[in-house]
Design an enzyme around this catalytic site. Structure first.
Site, short mmCIF file in Angstrom:
data_model
loop_
_atom_site.label_atom_id
_atom_site.label_comp_id
_atom_site.label_asym_id
_atom_site.label_seq_id
_atom_site.Cartn_x
_atom_site.Cartn_y
_atom_site.Cartn_z
N ASP A 133 4.78 -8.68 -24.27
CA ASP A 133 4.74 -10.14 -24.35
C ASP A 133 5.07 -10.64 -25.75
O ASP A 133 5.69 -11.69 -25.90
CB ASP A 133 3.36 -10.64 -23.91
CG ASP A 133 3.29 -10.75 -22.39
OD1 ASP A 133 4.22 -11.32 -21.80
OD2 ASP A 133 2.32 -10.24 -21.80
N CYS B 34 -0.51 -1.33 -27.32
CA CYS B 34 -0.44 -0.84 -25.94
C CYS B 34 0.80 -1.29 -25.17
O CYS B 34 0.90 -1.05 -23.97
CB CYS B 34 -1.71 -1.22 -25.18
SG CYS B 34 -1.91 -2.99 -25.01
N HIS C 268 0.83 -1.21 0.00
CA HIS C 268 0.00 0.00 0.00
C HIS C 268 0.86 1.26 0.00
O HIS C 268 0.46 2.29 -0.53
CB HIS C 268 -0.93 -0.03 1.22
CG HIS C 268 -2.02 -1.04 1.05
ND1 HIS C 268 -2.70 -1.59 2.10
CD2 HIS C 268 -2.53 -1.60 -0.06
CE1 HIS C 268 -3.60 -2.45 1.64
NE2 HIS C 268 -3.50 -2.48 0.34
N GLU D 63 -0.62 -10.73 -28.36
CA GLU D 63 0.66 -10.69 -27.65
C GLU D 63 1.34 -12.05 -27.64
O GLU D 63 2.35 -12.24 -26.98
CB GLU D 63 0.49 -10.13 -26.24
CG GLU D 63 -0.59 -10.73 -25.42
CD GLU D 63 -0.76 -10.07 -24.06
OE1 GLU D 63 0.07 -9.24 -23.66
OE2 GLU D 63 -1.74 -10.41 -23.38
#
Ligand code: PEP
Ligand code: MG
Length: 577
Positions: free
Chosen positions: A458, A505, A191, A434
């Site tokens: 990837d 992307c 966090h 990918e």
């Protein structure tokens, strides 16, 4: 000069004087109260709980206002733990039965819980130990009457060095006085990392023990992009980083006027510049920089901010926040891409896969675990009632896999119909390209989807057989390899012939050196990291499609990645901004 390697959790560069903070915690000795004072001690503990809860609530409200619901939810969870009757009972029993001081009862009880989390083999759960430590420190501060720690009121701008910073402590940091921070422990999914990214403070964690050898007067460079910490840098390094920092600031200032201009080439072709995000809090910044939408929302990061497996409602709340923030612009939500280098869900992914990148990851994991997949799809569908939502499946390698994923989507639609919940029945469905299999068989895939998005991270890894996370083969991870470029070109052609929208992307889209090549290959939509939007926009606005096509045509004649990289760099240098 000493260079330390840690984990980069919040990007950017900080350069300044070190301030070592001694927040290792409170050393509470085993101490007792008189038997007749036991009830007073319980009351003292109750008052500390109330004061700590008050403080957490204030942090929750300020984080929600500053960084959005999801970050606020971290502190809502803290509040829940503090108010958990079982925890209170345990501490109170320790006081009543052993006449322990409230301080000792707190440190013993919460310390045991923190240890339990710490020892968990699941890295997500192990990170939760820091949340418990946060609560323990808060309670002890109120019990010992120590003033509110000074983190929120540092006298000058410094780089903080600490053994650990809890999420609550990080939330108190003011970006104007904390240039960056470094901690000895911590991980990427903690966090603390989420809060640091939200506040835009460069940070490196998990350095290991180094504070003991410091005097506290060092000059420090925090390189939050590469996960490096440089202590007492030599003049050459200092100058290099100063130049990089100045360049970053200058480019950022120069690019600011572009934020609200369209990404349109000099010959008037509109390029859609979308953003890649991981947290809902990032959506606001994307909009500010003029993103045309979210082209990749990596939802697996939802697993980093939750104690338990996210429920359908958790998914929905996060998606709704993004959709609302994007004010009608498209939002492509990618279904879970867990496994391999991403977060694992213990029960679903074997921890000891010998070859996790070729293992049970991504869509395979989702299809194997309908209890995880179906609620996520229902949440995406519910969010589609709020705006332009699109759903995208990661790492598709075969047609049956895509068909199966679509069937599960239909099942999720049927569930919602039965519940009478509204959603967009015509939600566009897309897939990532990918894997080489998807790129080779793309003419068949495009008949079954509304859009495709090429994931070069990837695609490069699987085409060149190079593990994307293995530093010893990092030099072989060549984005511009001719084999990769042919797969991209083929995919774009097939998509165009089928009238299917295509985007890219992977990280490649965020590097300005590749922009001409990608436009020249036919891309009219790119999804890039939010910080790269202005720089990529500047390239788009400075070139013509014909120039880009010439660059792509020549690049494709070259026979290795180094030649292509050199050529693209030269062409980039020639652009007149
Ligand atoms: C990619 O593989 O290029 C991609 C965008 O997905 P991720 O980096 O999340 O695997
Ligand atoms: Mg990928």
């Amino acid at each position: 000069m000493e260079i330390l390697q840690g984990i980069a959790v919040s990007p950017g560069i900080a350069l300044g004087e070190a301030l070592v903070i001694d927040n290792e915690g409170f050393l509470i000795p085993r101490s007792f109260v008189l038997r007749e004072s036991v009830e007073d001690e319980v009351q003292r503990f109750e008052r500390a709980i109330a004061a700590a809860a008050d403080e957490v609530l204030r942090t929750q409200n300020s984080m929600t206002a500053q960084l959005g619901e999801q970050v606020g939810a971290i502190f809502a969870a803290h509040l829940q733990i503090l108010q958990d009757p079982r925890l209170r009972r345990e501490v109170e029993t320790a006081i009543r039965e052993h006449a322990y001081s409230a301080e000792y009862a707190v440190t013993m009880t919460l310390g045991a819980y923190a240890k339990l989390f710490q020892q968990s083999p699941n890295p997500v759960l192990a990170e939760r130990a820091h949340d418990i430590v946060d609560l323990e420190r808060g309670l002890l501060r109120h019990l010992t009457g120590r003033p509110e720690d000074e983190l929120g009121q540092l006298p000058s701008a410094v780089v903080l060095l600490a053994h650990n910073l809890t999420p609550g402590e990080t939330a108190k940091l003011k970006p104007e006085s904390v240039l960056g921070f470094v901690t000895e422990i911590g991980g990427v999914g903690g966090h603390t990392a989420i809060v640091a990214r939200g506040l835009g403070i460069p940070a490196v964690v998990g350095i290991g023990h180094f504070l003991a050898r410091l005097t506290g007067r060092e000059r420090v460079i925090v390189d939050g992009n590469r996960g490096l910490v440089i202590l007492d840098p030599d003049d050459v390094t200092l100058t290099r980083y100063r130049v990089e920092l100045q360049r970053q600031e200058a480019v950022a200032a120069e690019l600011e006027p572009l934020w609200h201009m369209p990404a349109e080439t000099r010959d008037g072709v509109r390029i859609r510049l979308m953003a890649n995000i991981e947290y809902p809090t990032e959506a606001k910044g994307c909009l500010q920089r003029g993103a045309d939408g979210i082209g990749l929302y990596r939802t697996e990061f939802l697993y980093t901010s939750q104690h338990d497996k996210p429920s359908e409602e958790d998914h929905y709340q996060a998606y709704a926040e993004v959709v609302r923030a994007m004010q009608g612009r498209p939002v492509v939500i990618r279904t879970l891409d867990l496994g391999a280098d991403k977060m694992r869900i213990t029960r679903a992914a074997p921890e000891d896969e010998p070859n996790p990148f070729l293992g049970l990851r991504s869509i395979r994991l989702s299809l194997r675990n309908p209890d995880v997949f179906v609620p996520q799809l229902r949440a995406i569908l519910r969010a589609s009632a709020l705006g332009d939502v699109r759903v995208m499946f990661p790492l598709i390698t075969t047609l049956p896999e895509l068909q199966q994923a679509r069937q599960v989507l239909s099942q999720a639609m049927a569930d919602l119909d039965q519940r009478g919940v509204p959603f967009c029945r015509e939600i566009p469905v897309g897939m990532m390209v990918e894997s080489p299999a998807a790129a080779v068989l793309i003419d068949r895939f495009v008949k079954e989807v509304d859009f495709v998005s090429i994931g070069t991270n990837d695609l490069v890894q699987y085409t060149l057989a190079v593990d994307r996370s293995n530093p010893s083969v990092a030099n072989l991870f060549q984005t511009a390899d001719p084999a990769v470029l042919r797969l991209i070109r083929g995919s774009l052609r097939a998509a165009r012939n089928a009238g299917v929208k295509a985007s890219l992307c992977g990280q490649m889209s965020g590097h300005p050196v590749y922009t001409m090549l990608l436009l020249g290959l036919g891309l009219r939509e790119l999804s890039v990291p939010p910080n790269s939007i202005p720089e990529i926009k500047r390239v788009c606005r400075s070139v013509t499609v014909a120039e880009c096509e010439a660059v792509a045509a020549h690049a494709l004649t070259l026979d290795n990645a180094s030649k292509i990289e050199t050529f693209l760099r030269e062409e980039y240098q020639k652009i007149r901004f």
